[in-house]
Motif scaffolding. Structure first.
Motif, short mmCIF file in Angstrom:
data_model
loop_
_atom_site.label_atom_id
_atom_site.label_comp_id
_atom_site.label_asym_id
_atom_site.label_seq_id
_atom_site.Cartn_x
_atom_site.Cartn_y
_atom_site.Cartn_z
N GLU A 118 -22.24 26.28 1.85
CA GLU A 118 -22.78 25.34 2.84
C GLU A 118 -21.89 25.27 4.07
O GLU A 118 -22.37 25.19 5.20
CB GLU A 118 -22.96 23.96 2.22
CG GLU A 118 -24.12 23.90 1.25
CD GLU A 118 -24.25 22.56 0.54
OE1 GLU A 118 -23.29 21.75 0.59
OE2 GLU A 118 -25.30 22.35 -0.08
N GLU A 119 -20.58 25.30 3.86
CA GLU A 119 -19.64 25.28 4.99
C GLU A 119 -19.85 26.52 5.87
O GLU A 119 -19.91 26.43 7.09
CB GLU A 119 -18.20 25.23 4.49
CG GLU A 119 -17.17 25.20 5.58
CD GLU A 119 -15.75 25.18 5.04
OE1 GLU A 119 -14.85 25.54 5.83
OE2 GLU A 119 -15.53 24.83 3.88
N PHE A 120 -19.96 27.69 5.25
CA PHE A 120 -20.22 28.92 5.99
C PHE A 120 -21.54 28.83 6.75
O PHE A 120 -21.62 29.14 7.93
CB PHE A 120 -20.25 30.13 5.04
CG PHE A 120 -20.79 31.38 5.68
CD1 PHE A 120 -20.00 32.14 6.52
CD2 PHE A 120 -22.09 31.79 5.44
CE1 PHE A 120 -20.50 33.29 7.11
CE2 PHE A 120 -22.59 32.94 6.03
CZ PHE A 120 -21.80 33.69 6.86
N SER A 121 -22.57 28.36 6.06
CA SER A 121 -23.90 28.28 6.67
C SER A 121 -23.90 27.32 7.86
O SER A 121 -24.42 27.65 8.93
CB SER A 121 -24.92 27.82 5.64
OG SER A 121 -26.18 27.68 6.23
N ASP A 122 -23.32 26.15 7.68
CA ASP A 122 -23.34 25.13 8.73
C ASP A 122 -22.37 25.43 9.87
O ASP A 122 -22.73 25.35 11.05
CB ASP A 122 -23.02 23.75 8.15
CG ASP A 122 -24.06 23.27 7.16
OD1 ASP A 122 -25.19 23.81 7.18
OD2 ASP A 122 -23.75 22.37 6.36
N ASP A 123 -21.12 25.75 9.53
CA ASP A 123 -20.07 25.87 10.54
C ASP A 123 -20.06 27.23 11.23
O ASP A 123 -19.65 27.32 12.38
CB ASP A 123 -18.70 25.62 9.92
CG ASP A 123 -18.55 24.21 9.38
OD1 ASP A 123 -19.39 23.36 9.74
OD2 ASP A 123 -17.62 23.96 8.61
N LYS A 124 -20.45 28.27 10.54
CA LYS A 124 -20.34 29.60 11.13
C LYS A 124 -21.71 30.19 11.44
O LYS A 124 -22.08 30.36 12.59
CB LYS A 124 -19.60 30.55 10.16
CG LYS A 124 -18.21 30.12 9.83
CD LYS A 124 -17.27 30.48 10.94
CE LYS A 124 -15.84 30.20 10.49
NZ LYS A 124 -14.88 30.47 11.50
N TYR A 125 -22.47 30.51 10.40
CA TYR A 125 -23.71 31.25 10.58
C TYR A 125 -24.72 30.53 11.48
O TYR A 125 -25.16 31.07 12.48
CB TYR A 125 -24.35 31.57 9.23
CG TYR A 125 -25.66 32.30 9.38
CD1 TYR A 125 -25.67 33.66 9.61
CD2 TYR A 125 -26.86 31.63 9.35
CE1 TYR A 125 -26.86 34.34 9.79
CE2 TYR A 125 -28.05 32.28 9.54
CZ TYR A 125 -28.05 33.64 9.74
OH TYR A 125 -29.22 34.31 9.94
N SER A 126 -25.08 29.32 11.12
CA SER A 126 -26.11 28.59 11.89
C SER A 126 -25.65 28.35 13.32
O SER A 126 -26.45 28.48 14.27
CB SER A 126 -26.44 27.27 11.23
OG SER A 126 -27.03 27.49 9.97
N ALA A 127 -24.40 27.98 13.50
CA ALA A 127 -23.90 27.69 14.84
C ALA A 127 -23.98 28.94 15.73
O ALA A 127 -24.46 28.86 16.87
CB ALA A 127 -22.44 27.20 14.76
N ILE A 128 -23.55 30.08 15.23
CA ILE A 128 -23.58 31.31 16.04
C ILE A 128 -25.01 31.80 16.22
O ILE A 128 -25.39 32.25 17.30
CB ILE A 128 -22.67 32.38 15.43
CG1 ILE A 128 -21.21 31.94 15.57
CG2 ILE A 128 -22.90 33.74 16.06
CD1 ILE A 128 -20.21 32.81 14.87
N ALA A 129 -25.83 31.70 15.18
CA ALA A 129 -27.23 32.14 15.28
C ALA A 129 -27.98 31.32 16.34
O ALA A 129 -28.78 31.87 17.11
CB ALA A 129 -27.93 32.04 13.92
N LEU A 130 -27.73 30.04 16.40
CA LEU A 130 -28.41 29.20 17.39
C LEU A 130 -27.89 29.43 18.81
O LEU A 130 -28.64 29.30 19.77
CB LEU A 130 -28.27 27.71 17.01
CG LEU A 130 -29.03 27.29 15.76
CD1 LEU A 130 -28.65 25.86 15.37
CD2 LEU A 130 -30.53 27.41 15.98
N ALA A 131 -26.62 29.79 18.94
CA ALA A 131 -26.03 29.99 20.27
C ALA A 131 -26.34 31.36 20.85
O ALA A 131 -26.28 31.56 22.06
CB ALA A 131 -24.52 29.81 20.19
N SER A 132 -26.67 32.33 19.99
CA SER A 132 -26.91 33.69 20.45
C SER A 132 -28.39 33.92 20.73
O SER A 132 -29.23 33.38 20.03
CB SER A 132 -26.43 34.69 19.38
OG SER A 132 -25.05 34.50 19.14
N PRO A 133 -28.69 34.73 21.74
CA PRO A 133 -30.12 34.97 22.08
C PRO A 133 -30.84 35.79 21.02
O PRO A 133 -30.27 36.46 20.24
CB PRO A 133 -30.05 35.72 23.40
CG PRO A 133 -28.68 36.26 23.51
CD PRO A 133 -27.81 35.43 22.64
#
Length: 133
Positions: A118-133
């Motif tokens: 969950e930490e990886f999903s919330d802090d890393k993956y989702s954050a970068i996926a939402l910020a990248s086009p």
């Protein structure tokens, strides 16, 4: 006339079809990451003040690994011997997002506990996926 905009509709549809059947750019993972990955605020030391573009020139040791992970590279197995907290998560994220952009399919990332997943999903993956086009 009721069909005044029909030519525009045909043009728009033809342009969309042309974009849809174009093959993706032939970029290695590191080239693709440099072009498309954004690091949101707080996800890296460079992004303390706000979102920044990912740049492999600041972490050149990751470039060779991502090149070897690229689909056009002849390597069948990639081994990286490196210290802890040094690029492996970001290289993995770039790898996942590259393949999601070029060949979307089901992917599985496994972590030892639900909390770390969950930490990886919330802090890393989702954050970068939402910020990248």
């Amino acid at each position: 006339m009721p069909f005044d905009g029909i030519q525009d509709g045909y043009r728009i549809a033809a342009e969309a079809l042309a974009r849809g059947i174009m093959p993706p750019e032939r970029l290695s993972i590191w080239q693709w990451a440099d072009k498309y990955i954004r690091l949101p605020r707080g996800t890296s030391p460079k992004a303390r003040e706000g979102a920044v573009n990912y740049e492999t020139n600041t972490t050149p040791m990751a470039r060779e690994i991502m090149e070897a992970l690229s689909p056009h590279h002849p390597a069948k197995k990639v081994v990286a011997m490196m210290s802890s907290q040094l690029l492996k998560t970001q290289v993995g994220l770039n790898f996942l997002m590259y393949h999601q952009a070029h060949d979307p399919q089901t992917e599985l990332v496994v972590y030892p506990t639900i909390d770390t997943a969950e930490e990886f999903s919330d802090d890393k993956y989702s954050a970068i996926a939402l910020a990248s086009p």
